[in-house]
Write a protein that holds these residues in place. Structure first.
Motif: not given
Length: 340
Positions: A206-215
């Motif tokens: 979830e961290r990987f996906e959420s940070v990737s989406t934000d960036v």
């Protein structure tokens, strides 16, 4: 009451609860068989079967009463789409496949969310509580889903209209468009998944996906899809695509250093189709990602030239050519922020 009677009663109540949930989600009882739906909608039985399959639903036996008014309404919508001269059955089936795949993934996530929510409320064994939770949460999710779709459609429509007017942007009408494609891959994910429990693994993903989406969205890009431990994204602006890579490397890693990325970026024409992208540029970006060292980003020749042409303030270092499946002489470059 005997234990067997008690068990039968509990099973019966769960069966009733399942029917209540299904009727609620489908907007009413099911009173039609497959042939009845086709006949009432005036659509051929084979055509309805193809549509049903394209949406990703399991085949329903001919003698099972499994359809209701919502299914008739959906077929009417398909007929309305086919009434548009720009769409034929093949196009309608392609739309159905895309919707089916997207909605199936979303439904799987939402069902797990409902299950966790019910468990946290301390009532996973109470069928009435399950029904109440579904009736409460599903309408909220549905409204949020519709809002999010319209917002994304607004952004996509803007890109489409910019492309029509001649401004830079992505198009999705089957014409090749010039863009930068990137893959970001978690290093050592298989070993990591064996070393942590399911809850911790879920948290890391979830961290990987959420940070990737934000960036990616922050820099005007778009995540095309997430493939477990990898994301595929596109960005029309070369400088912003490079910044996406830099920011992903900086922001995705957790405090324990378990999330390290390798990234590959390639630039050129891609074929957009139903939200996905295709072509050699996508394949090259994927190959570069597989050969990038942990914590680094590899660029293909085309993107390296574009970075130099735009005079971006970055460091570029040539690495030995790669010979990979389908591409014998890839000439990658490592890109880094320039040291201050």
């Amino acid at each position: 009451m005997s234990p067997s009677s008690s068990g039968d009663a509990a099973a019966g109540r769960w069966g009733e609860a399942q029917r209540e949930v299904e009727d609620f989600l489908l907007g009413g009882e099911r009173f039609l068989r497959r042939a009845d739906v086709a006949a009432r909608a005036g659509v051929g039985l084979e055509q309805t079967a193809r549509l049903w399959s394209a949406l990703g639903f399991p085949r329903v036996p001919d003698d099972v009463t499994a359809f209701g008014q919502a299914d008739l309404d959906a077929l009417a919508l398909v007929e309305e789409l086919l009434g548009d001269e720009s769409l034929d059955e093949a196009e309608a089936l392609a739309i159905a496949r895309t919707l089916g795949q997207s909605m199936a993934r979303l439904a799987e996530w939402q069902a797990n969310l409902l299950r966790r929510t019910i468990a946290e409320r301390g009532s996973p064994d109470d069928p009435d509580a399950v029904v109440d939770s579904v009736r409460t949460l599903v309408p909220l999710l549905e409204k949020l889903q519709a809002y999010t779709w319209r917002r994304h459609l607004t952004v996509t429509a803007g890109r489409m209209m910019s492309a029509i007017s001649g401004e830079p942007g992505e198009d999705d009408d089957g014409r090749a468009t010039l863009t930068t494609v990137g893959f970001a891959d978690l290093v050592g994910f298989t070993a990591l998944s064996r070393a942590v429990d399911a809850d911790e693994l879920r948290s890391l993903l979830e961290r990987f996906e959420s940070v990737s989406t934000d960036v990616v969205s922050r820099h005007g890009g778009r995540i095309v899809k997430t493939l477990g431990d990898e994301v595929l994204f596109v960005c029309a602006d070369v400088a912003e695509a490079v910044e996406i890579a830099f920011d992903l490397h900086r922001e995705v890693p957790d405090d324990d250093g378990r999330l390290t990325l390798r990234i590959g970026l390639a630039h050129g024409e891609v074929l957009p189709r139903y939200g996905d992208v295709y072509g050699p540029v996508v394949n090259i970006a994927s190959r570069l990602t597989s050969h990038a060292r942990p914590g680094t980003t590899l660029l293909d020749d085309e993107l390296t030239d574009a970075v130099r042409d735009q005079g971006l303030d970055v460091e570029l270092r040539t690495v030995p050519p790669l010979s990979v499946r389908g591409y014998k002489h890839l000439k990658p470059h490592v890109v880094r922020r320039r040291s201050s």
